[in-house]
Write a protein that holds these residues in place. Structure first.
Motif, PDB file in Angstrom:
ATOM      1  N   THR A   1       0.671  -0.831   0.152  1.00 57.13           N
ATOM      2  CA  THR A   1       0.113  -0.400   0.104  1.00 57.13           C
ATOM      3  C   THR A   1       1.010   0.766  -0.277  1.00 57.13           C
ATOM      4  OG1 THR A   1      -1.855  -1.099   0.994  1.00 57.13           O
ATOM      5  CG2 THR A   1      -1.894   1.158   1.305  1.00 57.13           C
ATOM      6  N   VAL A   2       2.141   1.494   0.574  1.00 55.01           N
ATOM      7  CA  VAL A   2       2.532   2.570   0.812  1.00 55.01           C
ATOM      8  C   VAL A   2       3.709   2.555  -0.528  1.00 55.01           C
ATOM      9  CG1 VAL A   2       4.561   3.335   2.335  1.00 55.01           C
ATOM     10  CG2 VAL A   2       3.179   2.260   3.488  1.00 55.01           C
ATOM     11  N   GLU A   3       3.533   1.371  -1.207  1.00 57.39           N
ATOM     12  CA  GLU A   3       3.837   1.571  -2.274  1.00 57.39           C
ATOM     13  C   GLU A   3       3.534   1.839  -3.486  1.00 57.39           C
ATOM     14  OE1 GLU A   3       6.196  -2.165  -3.027  1.00 57.39           O
ATOM     15  OE2 GLU A   3       7.344  -1.742  -1.239  1.00 57.39           O
ATOM     16  N   TYR A   4       2.473   2.077  -3.521  1.00 59.98           N
ATOM     17  CA  TYR A   4       1.244   2.782  -4.508  1.00 59.98           C
ATOM     18  C   TYR A   4       1.214   4.249  -4.206  1.00 59.98           C
ATOM     19  CZ  TYR A   4       0.358  -2.151  -6.673  1.00 59.98           C
ATOM     20  OH  TYR A   4       0.145  -3.566  -7.086  1.00 59.98           O
ATOM     21  N   ALA A   5       1.305   4.271  -3.259  1.00 63.71           N
ATOM     22  CA  ALA A   5       1.037   5.433  -2.821  1.00 63.71           C
ATOM     23  C   ALA A   5       2.154   6.362  -3.037  1.00 63.71           C
ATOM     24  CB  ALA A   5       0.746   6.299  -1.002  1.00 63.71           C
ATOM     25  N   VAL A   6       3.481   5.845  -3.055  1.00 63.50           N
ATOM     26  CA  VAL A   6       4.316   6.836  -2.994  1.00 63.50           C
ATOM     27  C   VAL A   6       4.888   6.857  -4.685  1.00 63.50           C
ATOM     28  CG1 VAL A   6       7.539   6.680  -2.991  1.00 63.50           C
ATOM     29  CG2 VAL A   6       6.167   5.880  -1.370  1.00 63.50           C
ATOM     30  N   ALA A   7       4.185   5.804  -5.405  1.00 63.70           N
ATOM     31  CA  ALA A   7       4.582   5.412  -6.841  1.00 63.70           C
ATOM     32  C   ALA A   7       3.291   6.765  -7.313  1.00 63.70           C
ATOM     33  CB  ALA A   7       4.030   3.813  -7.223  1.00 63.70           C
ATOM     34  N   GLY A   8       1.720   6.764  -6.565  1.00 64.38           N
ATOM     35  CA  GLY A   8       1.203   7.722  -7.097  1.00 64.38           C
ATOM     36  C   GLY A   8       1.245   9.145  -6.998  1.00 64.38           C
ATOM     37  N   ALA A   9       2.210   9.065  -6.098  1.00 67.03           N
ATOM     38  CA  ALA A   9       2.419  10.504  -5.559  1.00 67.03           C
ATOM     39  C   ALA A   9       3.688  10.968  -6.452  1.00 67.03           C
ATOM     40  CB  ALA A   9       2.989  10.539  -4.853  1.00 67.03           C
ATOM     41  N   VAL A  10       3.804  10.216  -7.109  1.00 64.60           N
ATOM     42  CA  VAL A  10       5.441  10.323  -8.486  1.00 64.60           C
ATOM     43  C   VAL A  10       5.031  10.709  -9.459  1.00 64.60           C
ATOM     44  CG1 VAL A  10       7.336   9.328  -9.282  1.00 64.60           C
ATOM     45  CG2 VAL A  10       7.543   9.247  -7.125  1.00 64.60           C
ATOM     46  N   ILE A  11       3.444  10.055  -9.831  1.00 67.18           N
ATOM     47  CA  ILE A  11       3.086  11.028 -11.100  1.00 67.18           C
ATOM     48  C   ILE A  11       2.704  11.333 -11.232  1.00 67.18           C
ATOM     49  CG2 ILE A  11       0.984   9.426 -12.575  1.00 67.18           C
ATOM     50  CD1 ILE A  11       1.883   6.265 -11.932  1.00 67.18           C
ATOM     51  N   ALA A  12       1.599  11.719  -9.836  1.00 65.83           N
ATOM     52  CA  ALA A  12       0.544  13.018  -9.803  1.00 65.83           C
ATOM     53  C   ALA A  12       1.738  14.171 -10.421  1.00 65.83           C
ATOM     54  CB  ALA A  12       0.107  12.872  -8.760  1.00 65.83           C
ATOM     55  N   SER A  13       3.384  14.207  -9.134  1.00 64.57           N
ATOM     56  CA  SER A  13       4.505  15.692  -9.311  1.00 64.57           C
ATOM     57  C   SER A  13       4.566  15.733 -11.166  1.00 64.57           C
ATOM     58  CB  SER A  13       4.975  15.174  -8.776  1.00 64.57           C
ATOM     59  OG  SER A  13       6.232  14.371  -8.670  1.00 64.57           O
ATOM     60  N   ALA A  14       4.522  13.994 -11.999  1.00 62.40           N
ATOM     61  CA  ALA A  14       5.172  14.246 -13.076  1.00 62.40           C
ATOM     62  C   ALA A  14       4.099  14.856 -14.092  1.00 62.40           C
ATOM     63  CB  ALA A  14       5.251  12.760 -13.729  1.00 62.40           C
ATOM     64  N   VAL A  15       2.956  14.457 -13.741  1.00 58.42           N
ATOM     65  CA  VAL A  15       1.652  14.981 -14.571  1.00 58.42           C
ATOM     66  C   VAL A  15       1.448  16.627 -14.586  1.00 58.42           C
ATOM     67  CG1 VAL A  15      -1.160  14.865 -14.928  1.00 58.42           C
ATOM     68  CG2 VAL A  15       0.641  13.152 -14.911  1.00 58.42           C
ATOM     69  N   LEU A  16       1.741  16.800 -13.399  1.00 57.47           N
ATOM     70  CA  LEU A  16       1.318  18.298 -12.615  1.00 57.47           C
ATOM     71  C   LEU A  16       2.804  19.351 -13.204  1.00 57.47           C
ATOM     72  CD1 LEU A  16      -0.517  20.879 -11.498  1.00 57.47           C
ATOM     73  CD2 LEU A  16       1.804  19.675  -9.314  1.00 57.47           C
ATOM     74  N   ALA A  17       3.666  18.725 -13.765  1.00 60.50           N
ATOM     75  CA  ALA A  17       4.901  19.314 -13.990  1.00 60.50           C
ATOM     76  C   ALA A  17       4.911  19.420 -15.165  1.00 60.50           C
ATOM     77  CB  ALA A  17       6.215  18.496 -13.631  1.00 60.50           C
ATOM     78  N   ALA A  18       4.118  18.539 -16.064  1.00 65.25           N
ATOM     79  CA  ALA A  18       4.462  18.831 -17.719  1.00 65.25           C
ATOM     80  C   ALA A  18       2.671  19.355 -17.980  1.00 65.25           C
ATOM     81  CB  ALA A  18       3.621  16.804 -18.123  1.00 65.25           C
ATOM     82  N   PHE A  19       2.404  19.047 -17.068  1.00 63.68           N
ATOM     83  CA  PHE A  19       0.397  20.547 -17.437  1.00 63.68           C
ATOM     84  C   PHE A  19       1.664  22.066 -16.914  1.00 63.68           C
ATOM     85  CE2 PHE A  19      -2.355  16.984 -17.175  1.00 63.68           C
ATOM     86  CZ  PHE A  19      -2.641  17.030 -18.950  1.00 63.68           C
ATOM     87  N   SER A  20       2.221  21.975 -16.077  1.00 65.07           N
ATOM     88  CA  SER A  20       2.692  23.875 -16.104  1.00 65.07           C
ATOM     89  C   SER A  20       3.132  23.779 -17.104  1.00 65.07           C
ATOM     90  CB  SER A  20       3.420  23.405 -14.817  1.00 65.07           C
ATOM     91  OG  SER A  20       2.739  23.115 -13.307  1.00 65.07           O
ATOM     92  N   GLY A  21       4.567  23.160 -17.221  1.00 61.66           N
ATOM     93  CA  GLY A  21       4.744  23.565 -19.247  1.00 61.66           C
ATOM     94  C   GLY A  21       4.030  23.407 -20.026  1.00 61.66           C
ATOM     95  N   LEU A  22       3.303  22.713 -20.182  1.00 58.16           N
ATOM     96  CA  LEU A  22       2.382  22.887 -21.576  1.00 58.16           C
ATOM     97  C   LEU A  22       1.288  23.491 -21.035  1.00 58.16           C
ATOM     98  CD1 LEU A  22       0.884  21.791 -24.188  1.00 58.16           C
ATOM     99  CD2 LEU A  22      -0.185  20.311 -22.192  1.00 58.16           C
TER     100      LEU A  22
END
Length: 57
Positions: A20-41
């Motif tokens: 569960t912790v691993e999924y939470a960390v992976a989700g946070a990493v993916i969410a921050s990558a998406v946020l960074a991509a959309f900010s640049g876009l």
């Protein structure tokens, strides 16, 4: 006391919580990558819209 030791061993060897912790960390990493991509876009889109409005004016 014996039951307490058994419960502690079971808690240590059980991996569901870790998963569960691993999924939470992976989700946070993916969410921050998406946020960074959309900010640049968003900046690129704003620049293009500014260029288009400048040409139209």
């Amino acid at each position: 006391m014996k039951k307490l030791k058994q419960n502690i061993k079971l808690f240590i060897t059980k991996e569901e919580g870790l998963t569960t912790v691993e999924y939470a960390v992976a989700g946070a990493v993916i969410a921050s990558a998406v946020l960074a991509a959309f900010s640049g876009l968003g900046g690129a889109v704003a620049t293009k819209i500014g260029e288009i409005t400048g040409v139209i004016s």
